[in-house]
Design a protein around this motif. Structure first.
Motif, mmCIF file in Angstrom:
data_model
loop_
_atom_site.group_PDB
_atom_site.id
_atom_site.type_symbol
_atom_site.label_atom_id
_atom_site.label_comp_id
_atom_site.label_asym_id
_atom_site.label_seq_id
_atom_site.Cartn_x
_atom_site.Cartn_y
_atom_site.Cartn_z
ATOM 1 N N GLY A 36 0.787 -1.216 0.000
ATOM 2 C CA GLY A 36 0.000 0.000 0.000
ATOM 3 C C GLY A 36 0.821 1.270 0.000
ATOM 4 N N PHE A 37 2.141 1.133 -0.017
ATOM 5 C CA PHE A 37 3.047 2.267 0.086
ATOM 6 C C PHE A 37 3.207 2.956 -1.263
ATOM 7 N N ASP A 38 3.015 4.255 -1.294
ATOM 8 C CA ASP A 38 3.208 5.068 -2.495
ATOM 9 C C ASP A 38 4.673 5.497 -2.552
ATOM 10 N N GLN A 39 5.452 4.847 -3.428
ATOM 11 C CA GLN A 39 6.890 5.102 -3.450
ATOM 12 C C GLN A 39 7.220 6.516 -3.910
ATOM 13 N N ASP A 40 6.417 7.080 -4.806
ATOM 14 C CA ASP A 40 6.666 8.455 -5.231
ATOM 15 C C ASP A 40 6.497 9.423 -4.065
ATOM 16 N N LYS A 41 5.442 9.210 -3.268
ATOM 17 C CA LYS A 41 5.257 10.031 -2.071
ATOM 18 C C LYS A 41 6.393 9.795 -1.083
#
Length: 240
Positions: free
Chosen positions: A96-101
């Motif tokens: 669920g981790f947004d790598q761009d964020k």
């Protein structure tokens, strides 16, 4: 005798204005000015293992700053590798981790680390597992002075951007990493090895997380060798 280390927790505003996140800090005591290392968590959050690693970095004479990268999903995650339930929760958070964020949060942490009291204006990153991937992304996408990746995952998918690394990047690859099969390891060494700013070291027969003290695949010799290489690079780039 180990250096005296001071610890604290700080709050850093997100660059997109969506809120703020906490970061654990370990710093050498005293008035001297030090380089900073942004420590990037595994899939288990800012847990006891990451705090211990921050203490190790501070004991070497650097300011360690470890931001909570899962804060957008659940602030304050602290898991271990000791049970299936924790592994399942850790993988769910990673998925669920947004790598761009995450890169943007790490950039915000890097900016903050460079201006912290006791710093010398230089700052790098060091990441493990998921954090090892994020350290490579920071080498590609940020102005970090140095980046260190321990058994990063999914790095073979980043080889097309290897030429964008223009500051020192040290990559520690576990030769028997169950999350990074041999073809992926070969692609990493081939793709990143062409860039003179990148050094790739492989540790044959060692499993993922071999440098997590107390973890399921800890290997004292391999960890000592890898950590020595890391220490030399941090000294050269953040203190030189």
């Amino acid at each position: 005798m180990p250096m005296s280390v001071e610890t604290s927790t700080i709050t850093i505003p997100a660059s997109d204005g969506s809120g703020s996140f906490s970061a654990y800090v370990a710093r050498p005591a005293g008035e001297a000015r030090h380089g900073a290392v942004v420590m990037i968590q595994e899939i288990f959050g800012v847990n006891a293992a990451m705090r211990a690693l921050c203490g190790w970095v501070a004991d070497m004479g650097f300011v360690a700053v470890c931001p909570d990268l899962f804060w957008r999903q659940q602030p304050g995650v602290e898991l271990t590798d000791g049970s299936k339930e924790e592994w399942d929760r850790a993988f769910a958070l990673m998925n669920g981790f947004d790598q761009d964020k995450g890169v943007e949060d790490l950039k915000a942490t890097l900016v903050h680390a460079r201006t912290m009291p006791g710093g010398n204006g230089r700052a790098g990153t060091m990441g493990f597992c998921l954090g090892g991937r994020m350290a490579v992304l920071m080498a590609i996408k940020s102005d970090s002075d140095v980046n260190v990746s321990y058994y990063g995952v999914g790095l073979d998918g980043l080889t097309g951007q290897a030429d964008e690394v223009d500051t020192p990047l040290l990559m520690h690859v576990a030769g028997a990493d169950k999350f990074v099969p041999p073809p992926a390891q070969a692609a990493i060494e081939e793709g990143f090895g062409r860039n003179p700013n990148v050094t790739v070291h492989s540790y044959p027969g060692k499993d993922h997380a071999f440098a997590r003290m107390g973890g399921h695949s800890w290997d004292g010799l391999a960890a000592t060798i890898a950590n020595g290489r890391t220490a030399e690079l941090l000294d050269r780039t953040l203190n030189g």
